[in-house]
Design a protein around this motif. Structure first.
Motif, PDB file in Angstrom:
ATOM      1  N   THR A  53       0.847  -1.187   0.000  1.00 48.25           N
ATOM      2  CA  THR A  53       0.000   0.000   0.000  1.00 48.25           C
ATOM      3  C   THR A  53       0.883   1.238   0.000  1.00 48.25           C
ATOM      4  O   THR A  53       2.030   1.209   0.453  1.00 48.25           O
ATOM      5  CB  THR A  53      -0.891   0.031   1.255  1.00 48.25           C
ATOM      6  N   CYS A  54       0.331   2.344  -0.494  1.00 47.02           N
ATOM      7  CA  CYS A  54       1.134   3.571  -0.584  1.00 47.02           C
ATOM      8  C   CYS A  54       1.063   4.349   0.731  1.00 47.02           C
ATOM      9  O   CYS A  54       0.608   5.492   0.798  1.00 47.02           O
ATOM     10  CB  CYS A  54       0.680   4.429  -1.763  1.00 47.02           C
ATOM     11  N   SER A  55       1.532   3.713   1.812  1.00 50.26           N
ATOM     12  CA  SER A  55       1.577   4.322   3.134  1.00 50.26           C
ATOM     13  C   SER A  55       2.933   4.999   3.344  1.00 50.26           C
ATOM     14  O   SER A  55       3.910   4.660   2.668  1.00 50.26           O
ATOM     15  CB  SER A  55       1.329   3.258   4.206  1.00 50.26           C
ATOM     16  N   LEU A  56       2.991   5.949   4.281  1.00 50.64           N
ATOM     17  CA  LEU A  56       4.205   6.749   4.507  1.00 50.64           C
ATOM     18  C   LEU A  56       4.975   6.220   5.708  1.00 50.64           C
ATOM     19  O   LEU A  56       4.458   6.185   6.825  1.00 50.64           O
ATOM     20  CB  LEU A  56       3.818   8.212   4.740  1.00 50.64           C
ATOM     21  N   VAL A  57       6.237   5.814   5.480  1.00 48.27           N
ATOM     22  CA  VAL A  57       7.105   5.284   6.536  1.00 48.27           C
ATOM     23  C   VAL A  57       8.135   6.348   6.919  1.00 48.27           C
ATOM     24  O   VAL A  57       8.772   6.938   6.045  1.00 48.27           O
ATOM     25  CB  VAL A  57       7.845   4.016   6.066  1.00 48.27           C
ATOM     26  N   VAL A  58       8.309   6.566   8.228  1.00 46.67           N
ATOM     27  CA  VAL A  58       9.246   7.583   8.707  1.00 46.67           C
ATOM     28  C   VAL A  58      10.304   6.926   9.583  1.00 46.67           C
ATOM     29  O   VAL A  58       9.980   6.213  10.544  1.00 46.67           O
ATOM     30  CB  VAL A  58       8.518   8.684   9.509  1.00 46.67           C
ATOM     31  N   VAL A  59      11.588   7.195   9.246  1.00 41.74           N
ATOM     32  CA  VAL A  59      12.709   6.701  10.059  1.00 41.74           C
ATOM     33  C   VAL A  59      13.692   7.833  10.288  1.00 41.74           C
ATOM     34  O   VAL A  59      13.711   8.825   9.551  1.00 41.74           O
ATOM     35  CB  VAL A  59      13.422   5.506   9.379  1.00 41.74           C
ATOM     36  N   ASP A  60      14.540   7.687  11.319  1.00 47.26           N
ATOM     37  CA  ASP A  60      15.531   8.732  11.596  1.00 47.26           C
ATOM     38  C   ASP A  60      16.783   8.523  10.753  1.00 47.26           C
ATOM     39  O   ASP A  60      16.800   7.662   9.859  1.00 47.26           O
ATOM     40  CB  ASP A  60      15.840   8.798  13.099  1.00 47.26           C
ATOM     41  N   LYS A  61      17.820   9.264  11.047  1.00 42.85           N
ATOM     42  CA  LYS A  61      19.040   9.207  10.220  1.00 42.85           C
ATOM     43  C   LYS A  61      19.764   7.871  10.343  1.00 42.85           C
ATOM     44  O   LYS A  61      20.567   7.505   9.498  1.00 42.85           O
ATOM     45  CB  LYS A  61      19.973  10.366  10.603  1.00 42.85           C
ATOM     46  N   GLN A  62      19.469   7.126  11.409  1.00 44.86           N
ATOM     47  CA  GLN A  62      20.044   5.778  11.585  1.00 44.86           C
ATOM     48  C   GLN A  62      19.046   4.692  11.147  1.00 44.86           C
ATOM     49  O   GLN A  62      19.226   3.520  11.459  1.00 44.86           O
ATOM     50  CB  GLN A  62      20.437   5.559  13.053  1.00 44.86           C
ATOM     51  N   PHE A  63      17.993   5.109  10.458  1.00 46.01           N
ATOM     52  CA  PHE A  63      16.953   4.207   9.937  1.00 46.01           C
ATOM     53  C   PHE A  63      16.127   3.541  11.044  1.00 46.01           C
ATOM     54  O   PHE A  63      15.541   2.494  10.826  1.00 46.01           O
ATOM     55  CB  PHE A  63      17.557   3.136   9.013  1.00 46.01           C
ATOM     56  N   GLN A  64      16.080   4.186  12.204  1.00 45.75           N
ATOM     57  CA  GLN A  64      15.234   3.688  13.278  1.00 45.75           C
ATOM     58  C   GLN A  64      13.854   4.336  13.191  1.00 45.75           C
ATOM     59  O   GLN A  64      13.739   5.503  12.802  1.00 45.75           O
ATOM     60  CB  GLN A  64      15.873   3.982  14.639  1.00 45.75           C
ATOM     61  N   PRO A  65      12.793   3.627  13.561  1.00 45.30           N
ATOM     62  CA  PRO A  65      11.446   4.175  13.422  1.00 45.30           C
ATOM     63  C   PRO A  65      11.207   5.411  14.281  1.00 45.30           C
ATOM     64  O   PRO A  65      11.704   5.492  15.411  1.00 45.30           O
ATOM     65  CB  PRO A  65      10.538   3.013  13.860  1.00 45.30           C
ATOM     66  N   LEU A  66      10.447   6.353  13.718  1.00 44.24           N
ATOM     67  CA  LEU A  66      10.077   7.583  14.415  1.00 44.24           C
ATOM     68  C   LEU A  66       8.559   7.662  14.532  1.00 44.24           C
ATOM     69  O   LEU A  66       7.843   7.401  13.561  1.00 44.24           O
ATOM     70  CB  LEU A  66      10.576   8.807  13.643  1.00 44.24           C
ATOM     71  N   ALA A  67       8.076   8.083  15.677  1.00 40.50           N
ATOM     72  CA  ALA A  67       6.634   8.156  15.910  1.00 40.50           C
ATOM     73  C   ALA A  67       5.980   9.184  14.996  1.00 40.50           C
ATOM     74  O   ALA A  67       6.472  10.313  14.848  1.00 40.50           O
ATOM     75  CB  ALA A  67       6.359   8.515  17.364  1.00 40.50           C
ATOM     76  N   VAL A  68       4.847   8.788  14.411  1.00 40.50           N
ATOM     77  CA  VAL A  68       4.052   9.715  13.591  1.00 40.50           C
ATOM     78  C   VAL A  68       2.802  10.125  14.363  1.00 40.50           C
ATOM     79  O   VAL A  68       1.773  10.464  13.783  1.00 40.50           O
ATOM     80  CB  VAL A  68       3.674   9.083  12.233  1.00 40.50           C
ATOM     81  N   ASN A  69       2.911  10.091  15.678  1.00 35.41           N
ATOM     82  CA  ASN A  69       1.779  10.375  16.549  1.00 35.41           C
ATOM     83  C   ASN A  69       2.229  11.229  17.731  1.00 35.41           C
ATOM     84  O   ASN A  69       3.417  11.266  18.072  1.00 35.41           O
ATOM     85  CB  ASN A  69       1.157   9.067  17.052  1.00 35.41           C
ATOM     86  N   CYS A  70       1.266  11.891  18.341  1.00 35.69           N
ATOM     87  CA  CYS A  70       1.550  12.767  19.484  1.00 35.69           C
ATOM     88  C   CYS A  70       1.909  11.979  20.739  1.00 35.69           C
ATOM     89  O   CYS A  70       2.489  12.526  21.674  1.00 35.69           O
ATOM     90  CB  CYS A  70       0.338  13.656  19.772  1.00 35.69           C
ATOM     91  N   GLU A  71       1.575  10.683  20.774  1.00 30.01           N
ATOM     92  CA  GLU A  71       1.890   9.867  21.952  1.00 30.01           C
ATOM     93  C   GLU A  71       3.360   9.483  22.029  1.00 30.01           C
ATOM     94  O   GLU A  71       3.811   8.957  23.045  1.00 30.01           O
ATOM     95  CB  GLU A  71       1.034   8.589  21.948  1.00 30.01           C
ATOM     96  N   GLY A  72       4.116   9.708  20.952  1.00 31.09           N
ATOM     97  CA  GLY A  72       5.537   9.377  20.955  1.00 31.09           C
ATOM     98  C   GLY A  72       5.826   7.895  20.835  1.00 31.09           C
ATOM     99  O   GLY A  72       6.918   7.436  21.207  1.00 31.09           O
ATOM    100  N   CYS A  86       7.196   2.837  17.643  1.00 30.41           N
ATOM    101  CA  CYS A  86       6.881   1.632  16.870  1.00 30.41           C
ATOM    102  C   CYS A  86       5.814   1.934  15.818  1.00 30.41           C
ATOM    103  O   CYS A  86       5.784   1.304  14.761  1.00 30.41           O
ATOM    104  CB  CYS A  86       6.431   0.504  17.780  1.00 30.41           C
ATOM    105  N   ARG A  87       4.935   2.919  16.093  1.00 34.03           N
ATOM    106  CA  ARG A  87       3.906   3.321  15.132  1.00 34.03           C
ATOM    107  C   ARG A  87       4.488   4.428  14.247  1.00 34.03           C
ATOM    108  O   ARG A  87       4.257   5.608  14.466  1.00 34.03           O
ATOM    109  CB  ARG A  87       2.656   3.793  15.863  1.00 34.03           C
ATOM    110  N   ASN A  88       5.253   4.027  13.246  1.00 34.49           N
ATOM    111  CA  ASN A  88       5.994   4.985  12.409  1.00 34.49           C
ATOM    112  C   ASN A  88       5.484   5.052  10.976  1.00 34.49           C
ATOM    113  O   ASN A  88       6.168   5.562  10.087  1.00 34.49           O
ATOM    114  CB  ASN A  88       7.489   4.634  12.401  1.00 34.49           C
ATOM    115  N   CYS A 125       9.500  14.615  15.429  1.00 34.17           N
ATOM    116  CA  CYS A 125       9.595  13.786  14.221  1.00 34.17           C
ATOM    117  C   CYS A 125      10.270  14.509  13.058  1.00 34.17           C
ATOM    118  O   CYS A 125      11.261  14.029  12.509  1.00 34.17           O
ATOM    119  CB  CYS A 125       8.200  13.316  13.815  1.00 34.17           C
ATOM    120  N   TRP A 126       9.756  15.662  12.668  1.00 37.77           N
ATOM    121  CA  TRP A 126      10.243  16.325  11.454  1.00 37.77           C
ATOM    122  C   TRP A 126      11.735  16.616  11.496  1.00 37.77           C
ATOM    123  O   TRP A 126      12.464  16.311  10.555  1.00 37.77           O
ATOM    124  CB  TRP A 126       9.451  17.607  11.194  1.00 37.77           C
ATOM    125  N   GLU A 127      12.193  17.185  12.602  1.00 27.72           N
ATOM    126  CA  GLU A 127      13.615  17.571  12.694  1.00 27.72           C
ATOM    127  C   GLU A 127      14.530  16.362  12.848  1.00 27.72           C
ATOM    128  O   GLU A 127      15.712  16.429  12.504  1.00 27.72           O
ATOM    129  CB  GLU A 127      13.809  18.543  13.863  1.00 27.72           C
TER     130      GLU A 127
END
Length: 499
Positions: free
Chosen positions: A86-105, A108-110, A161-163
């Motif tokens: 599916t065309c879902s959006l995956v977010v990872v940090d500079k070390q390719f570790q998952p980053l939260a896409v939610n306000c709860e931090g 794992c839900r990236n 997340c963004w920064e």
């Protein structure tokens, strides 16, 4: 008599990540599914219209199902791997570790899922720019595409997340990265969901105009500055770590990926509501035209309805008679939908089944309208309800929902034909193509024959076709489609039902 020594059959692995499950298949060079397996994946819905997933959960499921389908097979005969998702959006940090896409931090839900509608105000502002790139998405960008989701992250999760983000992947591209360690993107994903164009690449002015100039500064490293056509070989194939995870040989070819519905297009040789042409046709409210996004050298238009399978499930499972349906379906050893189809046959009497809903009508835009009205604020509606609450009424609203989806399909087809497309036949794949009532209603309501794939798991065949191309065993996508994509049964419309 001397028999010629037979050449060992070659195999390819197709891995398909849908909304609710991951599936894998071992497919031979003739397009036959030799083995397949599936595993559910988790969806979080922390608030209305927010849908999230975990890239770690999805990758673990990919590994599990792949190991199952290749078990006992000579690894030297497995030549390539293809992913679709599916065309879902995956977010990872500079070390390719998952980053939260939610306000709860919750890191794992990236993943922000494709059907997530949190970025409503962002997409409205993007569309207000009337930037020229929007002409390639039907004139109006969908909230389900990636730029509005990226803008939402910047405006709502700036520090958390963004920064910190190192890379934003479309899910199909995340999977090819996970397999190869290479951050190459597929032309399919970036053209269809990110506004990349195959001739001009990224348009700096668009990203600056919508407030995402940060992505331009680093030469688009975060969203992709190396793009391959679907089916091209990525990097040096499977890394040692990925090979161990998947139970496959190190170094076998991995293909540039496809969006899941597009993979179905390869597996059936075409696809319902995908229309390919040699010249671009601009259709208001229909995504595209996209060049070479599915088949090299051809323009693609994509019209669709949002979450139709989920809609049918929602209507059926939310009905007060659902426990009775569940019980009776289990007792007859059938799925709930097979049982509903047979129940409709019982109550139709002398009339064709479609006429049962003469007084019951569904407007199916429970999750907004993607095409051709492009109005995500639309809601669903049911007209003609009574006080009855039995299994008959559940069967009728199920039928009316399927008819509403088929009428939505007809609306899209008529819009595309008015813009210049010629559409004579529908090619149907995916889970709903397994439902004979869904197929027949589409044939009857559109008045067009529906072609089904010979292999039921046509999306997985499409993913395997990508792996076959990456292996070098076929010269092109078209050649692999011709040999591995098999057309099966044709369902003809019953023209007596037209009225």
């Amino acid at each position: 008599m001397h028999s010629k020594k037979q050449t060992p059959v070659k195999y390819y692995v197709g891995i398909d990540v849908g909304s609710a499950s991951v599936r894998a298949a071992l497919v031979d060079e003739f397009g036959t599914v030799v083995a397949h397996a599936d595993q559910p994946i988790q969806i979080w819905e922390p608030q209305p219209d927010h849908y999230e997933q975990s890239s770690a959960d999805i990758w673990a499921a990919c590994c599990s199902v792949t190991k199952k389908v290749v078990c006992g097979v000579d690894p030297n005969r497995i030549r390539g791997v293809g992913f679709d998702a599916t065309c879902s959006l995956v977010v990872v940090d500079k070390q390719f570790q998952p980053l939260a896409v939610n306000c709860e931090g919750q890191n794992c839900r990236n993943i922000i899922m494709w059907m997530d509608h949190r970025a409503v105000s962002q997409v409205e502002r993007i569309n207000a720019t009337q930037h020229k790139v929007l002409s390639y998405v039907g004139g109006v960008m969908s909230v389900e595409m990636q730029p509005p989701k990226l803008l939402w992250i910047k405006e709502n999760l700036q520090e958390s997340c963004w920064e910190k983000a190192g890379y934003f992947f479309d899910l199909p591209d995340f999977l090819s990265w996970k397999a190869t360690g290479v951050t190459t993107r597929s032309l399919c994903t970036v053209v269809c969901k990110w506004t990349y164009t195959s001739d001009g690449g990224w348009d700096d002015s668009f990203w600056k105009m919508i407030g995402l100039e940060d992505l331009v500064k680093d030469n688009y490293e975060k969203i992709g500055n190396h793009v391959l056509s679907p089916g091209e070989s990525v990097g040096k194939g499977l890394t040692p770590e990925a090979a161990k995870d998947l139970g496959l040989p190190e170094g076998i070819a991995v293909a540039a990926s496809l969006i899941d519905a597009h993979a179905g297009g390869l597996g059936t040789q075409f696809l319902l509501l995908f229309q390919v042409s040699e010249t671009p046709i601009f259709v208001p409210g229909v995504w595209g035209p996209y060049f070479s996004a599915m088949v090299p050298g051809l323009w693609l238009n994509e019209g669709g309805q949002s979450a139709t399978g989920k809609l049918i499930d929602h209507v059926v499972r939310g009905h007060i008679a659902f426990p009775e349906l569940q019980s009776k379906a289990a007792a007859s050893a059938h799925s709930i939908y097979t049982y509903l189809n047979s129940h409709l046959d019982l109550i139709k009497k002398s009339l064709p089944v479609g006429f049962l809903t003469v007084d019951l009508h569904v407007w199916p835009d429970f999750h907004g309208n993607r095409s051709p009205l492009t109005d995500l604020t639309l809601k669903g509606m049911v007209v003609g309800l009574t006080l009855s609450q039995g299994l008959d009424e559940l069967a009728l609203i199920y039928l009316a929902t399927i008819q509403a989806i088929a009428l939505g399909t007809r609306h899209i087809l008529e819009t595309m034909q008015a813009a210049g497309h010629r559409i004579n036949t529908l090619f149907l794949c995916g889970g709903l193509s397994k439902n004979p009532l869904f197929v027949q209603m589409h044939a009857d309501i559109t008045g067009k024959p529906v072609v089904l794939s010979k292999e039921v798991e046509s999306v997985l065949v499409g993913a395997a076709i990508l792996g076959a191309c990456a292996s070098g065993d076929f010269a092109s996508i078209q050649e692999a489609m011709a040999k591995m994509g098999k057309i099966g049964r044709v369902v003809q419309p019953n023209h007596e039902h037209k009225r």
